[in-house]
Design an enzyme around this catalytic site. Structure first.
Site, PDB file in Angstrom:
ATOM      1  CG  HIS A 306      38.906  37.606  44.866  1.00  0.00           C
ATOM      2  ND1 HIS A 306      39.095  36.432  45.547  1.00  0.00           N
ATOM      3  CD2 HIS A 306      39.308  38.607  45.683  1.00  0.00           C
ATOM      4  CE1 HIS A 306      39.574  36.706  46.749  1.00  0.00           C
ATOM      5  NE2 HIS A 306      39.718  38.019  46.860  1.00  0.00           N
ATOM      6  CG  ASP A 363      41.618  46.198  46.353  1.00  0.00           C
ATOM      7  OD1 ASP A 363      42.069  45.064  46.124  1.00  0.00           O
ATOM      8  OD2 ASP A 363      41.800  46.800  47.434  1.00  0.00           O
TER       9      ASP A 363
HETATM   10  C1  SDX Z   1      42.854  41.499  46.742  1.00  0.00           C
HETATM   11  O1  SDX Z   1      43.366  36.625  47.741  1.00  0.00           O
HETATM   12  C2  SDX Z   1      42.636  37.530  48.401  1.00  0.00           C
HETATM   13  O2  SDX Z   1      41.802  37.199  49.216  1.00  0.00           O
HETATM   14  C3  SDX Z   1      42.989  39.002  48.042  1.00  0.00           C
HETATM   15  C4  SDX Z   1      42.098  40.060  48.687  1.00  0.00           C
HETATM   16  C5  SDX Z   1      42.248  40.107  50.207  1.00  0.00           C
HETATM   17  O3  SDX Z   1      41.300  40.588  50.871  1.00  0.00           O
HETATM   18  O4  SDX Z   1      43.367  39.759  50.697  1.00  0.00           O
HETATM   19  O5  SDX Z   1      40.735  39.820  48.342  1.00  0.00           O
HETATM   20  C6  SDX Z   1      42.475  41.473  48.187  1.00  0.00           C
HETATM   21  O6  SDX Z   1      44.011  41.368  46.429  1.00  0.00           O
HETATM   22  C7  SDX Z   1      41.755  41.617  45.709  1.00  0.00           C
HETATM   23  C8  SDX Z   1      42.305  41.525  44.249  1.00  0.00           C
HETATM   24  C9  SDX Z   1      42.862  42.906  43.890  1.00  0.00           C
HETATM   25  N1  SDX Z   1      43.565  42.831  42.562  1.00  0.00           N
HETATM   26  C10 SDX Z   1      43.030  43.376  41.477  1.00  0.00           C
HETATM   27  O7  SDX Z   1      41.925  43.925  41.427  1.00  0.00           O
HETATM   28  C11 SDX Z   1      43.951  43.327  40.255  1.00  0.00           C
HETATM   29  C12 SDX Z   1      43.160  42.877  39.041  1.00  0.00           C
HETATM   30  N2  SDX Z   1      42.797  41.466  39.205  1.00  0.00           N
HETATM   31  C13 SDX Z   1      43.666  40.469  38.660  1.00  0.00           C
HETATM   32  O8  SDX Z   1      45.010  40.772  38.589  1.00  0.00           O
HETATM   33  C14 SDX Z   1      43.278  39.050  39.060  1.00  0.00           C
HETATM   34  O9  SDX Z   1      41.922  38.970  38.951  1.00  0.00           O
HETATM   35  C15 SDX Z   1      43.708  38.524  40.423  1.00  0.00           C
HETATM   36  C16 SDX Z   1      45.169  38.672  40.643  1.00  0.00           C
HETATM   37  C17 SDX Z   1      42.963  39.231  41.497  1.00  0.00           C
HETATM   38  C18 SDX Z   1      43.354  37.043  40.457  1.00  0.00           C
HETATM   39  O10 SDX Z   1      44.123  36.422  39.498  1.00  0.00           O
HETATM   40  P1  SDX Z   1      44.069  34.829  39.264  1.00  0.00           P
HETATM   41  O11 SDX Z   1      43.135  34.180  40.215  1.00  0.00           O
HETATM   42  O12 SDX Z   1      45.473  34.319  39.203  1.00  0.00           O
HETATM   43  O13 SDX Z   1      43.379  34.717  37.880  1.00  0.00           O
HETATM   44  P2  SDX Z   1      44.118  34.907  36.510  1.00  0.00           P
HETATM   45  O14 SDX Z   1      45.092  36.044  36.569  1.00  0.00           O
HETATM   46  O15 SDX Z   1      44.619  33.567  36.078  1.00  0.00           O
HETATM   47  O16 SDX Z   1      42.901  35.387  35.589  1.00  0.00           O
HETATM   48  C19 SDX Z   1      42.013  34.437  35.011  1.00  0.00           C
HETATM   49  C20 SDX Z   1      41.638  35.043  33.663  1.00  0.00           C
HETATM   50  C21 SDX Z   1      42.855  35.422  32.810  1.00  0.00           C
HETATM   51  O17 SDX Z   1      42.427  35.407  31.462  1.00  0.00           O
HETATM   52  P3  SDX Z   1      42.756  34.079  30.540  1.00  0.00           P
HETATM   53  O18 SDX Z   1      44.239  33.773  30.717  1.00  0.00           O
HETATM   54  O19 SDX Z   1      41.862  32.998  31.077  1.00  0.00           O
HETATM   55  O20 SDX Z   1      42.393  34.490  29.138  1.00  0.00           O
HETATM   56  O21 SDX Z   1      40.943  36.300  33.891  1.00  0.00           O
HETATM   57  C22 SDX Z   1      41.705  37.354  33.343  1.00  0.00           C
HETATM   58  C23 SDX Z   1      43.136  36.858  33.167  1.00  0.00           C
HETATM   59  O22 SDX Z   1      43.770  37.566  32.105  1.00  0.00           O
HETATM   60  N3  SDX Z   1      41.630  38.455  34.312  1.00  0.00           N
HETATM   61  C24 SDX Z   1      41.455  39.725  34.004  1.00  0.00           C
HETATM   62  C25 SDX Z   1      41.366  40.401  35.240  1.00  0.00           C
HETATM   63  N4  SDX Z   1      41.507  39.520  36.238  1.00  0.00           N
HETATM   64  C26 SDX Z   1      41.679  38.318  35.654  1.00  0.00           C
HETATM   65  N5  SDX Z   1      41.366  40.362  32.807  1.00  0.00           N
HETATM   66  C27 SDX Z   1      41.177  41.689  32.879  1.00  0.00           C
HETATM   67  N6  SDX Z   1      41.060  42.428  34.015  1.00  0.00           N
HETATM   68  C28 SDX Z   1      41.161  41.798  35.201  1.00  0.00           C
HETATM   69  N7  SDX Z   1      41.043  42.490  36.343  1.00  0.00           N
END
Ligand code: SDX
Length: 428
Positions: A306, A363
């Site tokens: 998140h 989710d």
């Molecule tokens: C919602 O913003 C809100 O409030 C949203 C929400 C709401 O109520 O409106 O809470 C609802 O959208 C919840 C999130 C649902 N999405 C997912 O579950 C999809 C999986 N999660 C990711 O795509 C990610 O965690 C995000 C999009 C939710 C957040 O992404 P960020 O903050 O941009 O973080 P990032 O992508 O830069 O990740 C940081 C690191 C990365 O690794 P490095 O580059 O540091 O090596 O964490 C890794 C990412 O690759 N990472 C994951 C991961 N989520 C982040 N790796 C594997 N699996 C994951 N789920």
């Protein structure tokens, strides 16, 4: 003396005001930055940038806190109803009994849709994704209310907010019925908000449908938990579109499109498909975890991570507990719940997830309950949108009513080609 931020650029020093919120969040106010320094800021994905001040929802990502108008989500989840929470978010206070009765009365009497609007469903393919259908139909609602959607007219705002919250379940249920070849079921005014939706989803002309109070209660809980979440992707989209003074139907339709993405609300559908993959394709939890960590793979562990919560998402905690309650009450044993718990346990022990502070978000478990309620997987994100609708509306209303509201127009740093003539460019 008010705190200031000092920045030094070259041999010059600039003072910028500091803004402190009611929960002691601090911001550097850069409203005058470009005028003073000629510089702008750059912040990919807005990780550090506040787009607005807001009094609606407070999140504390480090401590896993979520409050609507100051009330902790745990208490609203336990004590409130979805329509009461919608009122709280939109009008800034809990309604008294008379206000709640009046609010529910208005919502109930705007649940029907124009007969011509129903014909739009015939144009969609049977397997069209309901999020595409919903965003299209919500925008097309404006064609039926052209005399009452001026965002700057308070009466128009009021009736449009009621129409949207009232008609969203009807449109969602109609989209579902269309996808399974069953006749649309009309709303029944004697039913409460959630029961009405469940009846429109699952009753058929051939026989009545008994709304199980446990199912209606579980739906209320899920809608409350999704109702608002400050400046997330879809809410920021609604604010940006609304800031051009496009009507509220257009703004909400754009929010539905933003929510659909798998990084946002689309994750609840992705989680279920991931869990089904593990069960049906024989993937092991270890394989899924390794795949999620593999930088060469685009796969991510849906439902994990998140932007704000770097601790447990408080909503995920509540939903996880509700999963056991709802499935037990409905006498359902869902192997996907066991798989989800295994996946969570494995991830929370894995350095990759621990170092990146990746926890289950809203989710991760919600789809298990939607499935238990009989909601099909491709409708999960529609359910998220139904829950988030009052939050989008409350944030839109707060923006429209804010004095001096300006159109949102971010800047950029240009990195393209410097000036070149047409004839020289033609030679390239
Ligand atoms: C919602 O913003 C809100 O409030 C949203 C929400 C709401 O109520 O409106 O809470 C609802 O959208 C919840 C999130 C649902 N999405 C997912 O579950 C999809 C999986 N999660 C990711 O795509 C990610 O965690 C995000 C999009 C939710 C957040 O992404 P960020 O903050 O941009 O973080 P990032 O992508 O830069 O990740 C940081 C690191 C990365 O690794 P490095 O580059 O540091 O090596 O964490 C890794 C990412 O690759 N990472 C994951 C991961 N989520 C982040 N790796 C594997 N699996 C994951 N789920």
């Amino acid at each position: 003396m008010a705190e200031k931020a000092l920045i030094t650029i070259g041999d010059k020093q600039y003072e910028l005001p500091i803004i402190i919120g009611s929960e002691n969040e601090k911001a550097i106010d850069i409203t005058k930055l470009r005028e003073m320094t000629g510089y702008i800021t750059l912040d990919n994905g807005y990780l550090n940038t506040g787009a607005c001040s807001s009094g609606i929802t407070f999140l504390d990502g480090e401590n896993g806190i979520l409050r609507y108008r100051g009330i902790p989500i745990e208490q609203l989840a336990e004590k409130s109803t979805f329509t009461e929470v919608a009122y709280l978010l939109i009008y800034g206070k809990l309604p008294n009994d008379a206000e709640l009765q009046d609010w529910n009365h208005h919502l109930t009497r705007h649940t029907m849709i124009h007969e011509d609007l129903k014909r739009l469903f015939n144009g969609f393919p049977k397997d069209g994704h309901p999020m595409a259908i919903l965003s299209c139909l919500i925008a097309s609602l404006s064609t039926y209310y052209q005399d009452s959607y001026d965002p700057e007219n308070p009466e128009h705002r009021q009736i449009s907010m009621v129409r949207l919250i009232a008609k969203f379940p009807t449109l969602a249920a109609f989209a579902y019925k269309k996808s399974i070849g069953q006749p649309a079921v009309h709303p029944i005014n004697s039913l409460d908000y959630c029961s009405n939706f469940l009846n429109m989803m699952f009753s058929v002309p051939a026989e009545g449908y008994h709304v199980d109070p446990e199912i209606s209660k579980a739906m209320n809980l899920l809608l409350i938990l999704h109702a608002d979440h400050e400046q997330n992707c879809s809410t920021s989209t609604v604010r940006l579109v609304g800031s051009s003074l496009a009507n509220i139907y257009a703004a909400i339709s754009s929010g539905i499109c933003a929510l659909w993405g798998p990084r946002h609300g689309g994750a609840n559908q992705e989680v279920l498909e991931m869990l089904q993959g593990i069960k049906e394709k024989g993937w092991t939890v270890k394989q899924v975890i390794e795949n999620a960590k593999d930088k060469n793979s685009t796969f991510r562990l849906s439902g994990f991570g998140h932007r704000v919560y770097k601790n447990f998402d408080p909503r995920a905690k509540i939903i996880k507990k509700a999963c056991d309650n709802v499935l037990n009450k409905l006498g359902i044993k869902d192997p996907l719940l066991d798989i989800a718990k295994e996946l969570e346990e494995a991830a929370l022990k894995d350095d990759y997830f621990v170092q990146r502070k990746l926890y289950p978000n809203v989710d991760f478990y919600s789809g298990i309950i939607y499935r238990a309620l009989g909601i099909p997987t491709n409708m999960f994100t529609v359910m998220f949108g139904m829950g988030r609708l009052p939050g989008w509306i409350a944030q839109w209303k707060e923006m429209i009513e804010a004095p001096g509201m300006k159109i949102g127009r971010p800047r950029q740093i240009y990195t393209g080609p410097t000036e070149i003539s047409y004839s020289d460019a033609k030679k390239k």
